[in-house]
Design a protein around this motif. Sequence first.
Motif, PDB file in Angstrom:
ATOM      1  N   MET A   1       0.789  -1.090  -0.131  1.00 56.24           N
ATOM      2  CA  MET A   1      -0.056   0.131   0.047  1.00 56.24           C
ATOM      3  C   MET A   1       0.651   1.175   0.079  1.00 56.24           C
ATOM      4  O   MET A   1       1.936   1.165   0.782  1.00 56.24           O
ATOM      5  CB  MET A   1      -0.780   0.074   1.423  1.00 56.24           C
ATOM      6  CG  MET A   1      -2.130  -0.762   1.200  1.00 56.24           C
ATOM      7  SD  MET A   1      -3.118  -0.375   2.655  1.00 56.24           S
ATOM      8  CE  MET A   1      -3.750  -1.802   2.992  1.00 56.24           C
ATOM      9  N   THR A   2       0.409   2.263  -0.615  1.00 57.63           N
ATOM     10  CA  THR A   2       0.938   3.346  -0.528  1.00 57.63           C
ATOM     11  C   THR A   2       0.637   4.283   0.865  1.00 57.63           C
ATOM     12  O   THR A   2      -0.267   3.835   1.412  1.00 57.63           O
ATOM     13  CB  THR A   2       0.554   4.307  -1.552  1.00 57.63           C
ATOM     14  OG1 THR A   2      -0.786   4.872  -1.757  1.00 57.63           O
ATOM     15  CG2 THR A   2       0.990   3.877  -3.177  1.00 57.63           C
ATOM     16  N   ASP A   3       1.476   5.243   1.092  1.00 59.16           N
ATOM     17  CA  ASP A   3       1.103   5.913   2.312  1.00 59.16           C
ATOM     18  C   ASP A   3      -0.062   6.633   2.465  1.00 59.16           C
ATOM     19  O   ASP A   3      -0.835   6.751   3.451  1.00 59.16           O
ATOM     20  CB  ASP A   3       2.085   7.084   2.602  1.00 59.16           C
ATOM     21  CG  ASP A   3       3.553   6.349   2.892  1.00 59.16           C
ATOM     22  OD1 ASP A   3       3.623   5.284   3.251  1.00 59.16           O
ATOM     23  OD2 ASP A   3       4.739   7.178   2.400  1.00 59.16           O
ATOM     24  N   ASP A   4      -0.632   7.122   1.215  1.00 60.40           N
ATOM     25  CA  ASP A   4      -2.101   7.737   1.267  1.00 60.40           C
ATOM     26  C   ASP A   4      -2.843   6.848   1.554  1.00 60.40           C
ATOM     27  O   ASP A   4      -3.953   6.937   2.437  1.00 60.40           O
ATOM     28  CB  ASP A   4      -1.980   8.563  -0.185  1.00 60.40           C
ATOM     29  CG  ASP A   4      -3.227   9.352  -0.098  1.00 60.40           C
ATOM     30  OD1 ASP A   4      -3.613   9.995   0.982  1.00 60.40           O
ATOM     31  OD2 ASP A   4      -4.259   9.423  -1.021  1.00 60.40           O
ATOM     32  N   LYS A   5      -2.993   5.498   0.937  1.00 55.48           N
ATOM     33  CA  LYS A   5      -3.828   4.437   0.889  1.00 55.48           C
ATOM     34  C   LYS A   5      -3.880   4.209   2.443  1.00 55.48           C
ATOM     35  O   LYS A   5      -4.944   3.535   3.081  1.00 55.48           O
ATOM     36  CB  LYS A   5      -3.650   3.400   0.124  1.00 55.48           C
ATOM     37  CG  LYS A   5      -4.155   3.664  -1.438  1.00 55.48           C
ATOM     38  CD  LYS A   5      -3.850   2.557  -2.241  1.00 55.48           C
ATOM     39  CE  LYS A   5      -4.377   2.935  -3.857  1.00 55.48           C
ATOM     40  NZ  LYS A   5      -4.048   1.623  -4.522  1.00 55.48           N
ATOM     41  N   GLU A   6      -2.688   3.732   2.815  1.00 60.53           N
ATOM     42  CA  GLU A   6      -2.406   3.237   4.245  1.00 60.53           C
ATOM     43  C   GLU A   6      -2.835   4.264   5.143  1.00 60.53           C
ATOM     44  O   GLU A   6      -3.775   3.721   6.345  1.00 60.53           O
ATOM     45  CB  GLU A   6      -1.066   2.930   4.392  1.00 60.53           C
ATOM     46  CG  GLU A   6      -0.822   2.135   5.770  1.00 60.53           C
ATOM     47  CD  GLU A   6       0.697   1.879   6.003  1.00 60.53           C
ATOM     48  OE1 GLU A   6       1.235   1.528   7.125  1.00 60.53           O
ATOM     49  OE2 GLU A   6       1.556   1.741   5.063  1.00 60.53           O
ATOM     50  N   SER A   7      -2.844   5.540   5.259  1.00 63.33           N
ATOM     51  CA  SER A   7      -3.334   6.634   6.043  1.00 63.33           C
ATOM     52  C   SER A   7      -4.795   6.454   6.119  1.00 63.33           C
ATOM     53  O   SER A   7      -5.593   6.631   7.129  1.00 63.33           O
ATOM     54  CB  SER A   7      -2.724   7.950   5.718  1.00 63.33           C
ATOM     55  OG  SER A   7      -1.512   7.921   5.981  1.00 63.33           O
ATOM     56  N   ARG A   8      -5.368   6.592   4.877  1.00 64.27           N
ATOM     57  CA  ARG A   8      -6.858   6.388   4.969  1.00 64.27           C
ATOM     58  C   ARG A   8      -7.468   5.182   5.294  1.00 64.27           C
ATOM     59  O   ARG A   8      -8.417   5.370   5.967  1.00 64.27           O
ATOM     60  CB  ARG A   8      -7.492   6.559   3.374  1.00 64.27           C
ATOM     61  CG  ARG A   8      -7.234   7.805   2.862  1.00 64.27           C
ATOM     62  CD  ARG A   8      -7.708   7.976   1.563  1.00 64.27           C
ATOM     63  NE  ARG A   8      -6.785   7.370   0.608  1.00 64.27           N
ATOM     64  CZ  ARG A   8      -7.318   6.999  -0.707  1.00 64.27           C
ATOM     65  NH1 ARG A   8      -8.409   7.282  -0.984  1.00 64.27           N
ATOM     66  NH2 ARG A   8      -6.280   6.612  -1.408  1.00 64.27           N
ATOM     67  N   PHE A   9      -6.851   3.957   5.032  1.00 63.38           N
ATOM     68  CA  PHE A   9      -7.276   2.599   5.558  1.00 63.38           C
ATOM     69  C   PHE A   9      -7.252   2.668   7.256  1.00 63.38           C
ATOM     70  O   PHE A   9      -8.175   2.454   8.199  1.00 63.38           O
ATOM     71  CB  PHE A   9      -6.486   1.626   5.191  1.00 63.38           C
ATOM     72  CG  PHE A   9      -6.798   0.200   5.951  1.00 63.38           C
ATOM     73  CD1 PHE A   9      -7.885  -0.452   5.587  1.00 63.38           C
ATOM     74  CD2 PHE A   9      -5.588  -0.257   7.038  1.00 63.38           C
ATOM     75  CE1 PHE A   9      -8.215  -1.748   6.378  1.00 63.38           C
ATOM     76  CE2 PHE A   9      -6.306  -1.418   7.398  1.00 63.38           C
ATOM     77  CZ  PHE A   9      -7.440  -2.223   7.047  1.00 63.38           C
ATOM     78  N   ILE A  10      -5.975   3.114   7.813  1.00 57.31           N
ATOM     79  CA  ILE A  10      -5.942   3.347   9.337  1.00 57.31           C
ATOM     80  C   ILE A  10      -6.855   4.320   9.800  1.00 57.31           C
ATOM     81  O   ILE A  10      -7.510   4.027  10.855  1.00 57.31           O
ATOM     82  CB  ILE A  10      -4.590   3.903   9.743  1.00 57.31           C
ATOM     83  CG1 ILE A  10      -3.590   2.731   9.403  1.00 57.31           C
ATOM     84  CG2 ILE A  10      -4.576   4.067  11.216  1.00 57.31           C
ATOM     85  CD1 ILE A  10      -2.126   3.128   9.559  1.00 57.31           C
ATOM     86  N   ALA A  11      -7.230   5.485   9.214  1.00 62.43           N
ATOM     87  CA  ALA A  11      -8.210   6.405   9.691  1.00 62.43           C
ATOM     88  C   ALA A  11      -9.542   5.951   9.803  1.00 62.43           C
ATOM     89  O   ALA A  11     -10.524   5.883  10.742  1.00 62.43           O
ATOM     90  CB  ALA A  11      -8.213   7.900   8.768  1.00 62.43           C
ATOM     91  N   ALA A  12     -10.012   5.210   8.700  1.00 61.67           N
ATOM     92  CA  ALA A  12     -11.316   4.544   8.504  1.00 61.67           C
ATOM     93  C   ALA A  12     -11.659   3.090   9.840  1.00 61.67           C
ATOM     94  O   ALA A  12     -12.506   3.121  10.415  1.00 61.67           O
ATOM     95  CB  ALA A  12     -11.552   3.908   7.200  1.00 61.67           C
TER      96      ALA A  12
END
Length: 112
Positions: A1-12
């Motif tokens: 995962m890219t950093d942006d996708k990973e950040s969104r996943f963690i936030a969700a």
Amino acid sequence: MTDDKESRFIAAARAELERSAQQLDELTSARLRAARRTALEARPRRVTWLAAGGLATAALTATLVAFLLFTPAAAPPISGLEQFDLLSENDSLELYRDLEFYRWLAEHADAA
């Protein structure tokens, strides 16, 4: 995962966990808090035993290494043929002439 996708996943995931935690009844929340407290109290004991075990292992290893490094090796036993060679040499006759002196020396060296 890219950093942006990973950040969104963690936030969700965090938002979903917080939402579901707010919907728990009081009994389940109390049980979860008790289980968490029990787990946190048990953890330091394991770490303490693990540290003590590691320290004991290191001390035993250091003792063994020091013993092996600083203990002189025993001389191999002399075979019967080597004993015969030693007795048949003319150089060793000098030893037998002063045998009493060497016995006296050995007795007094042990006492000192």
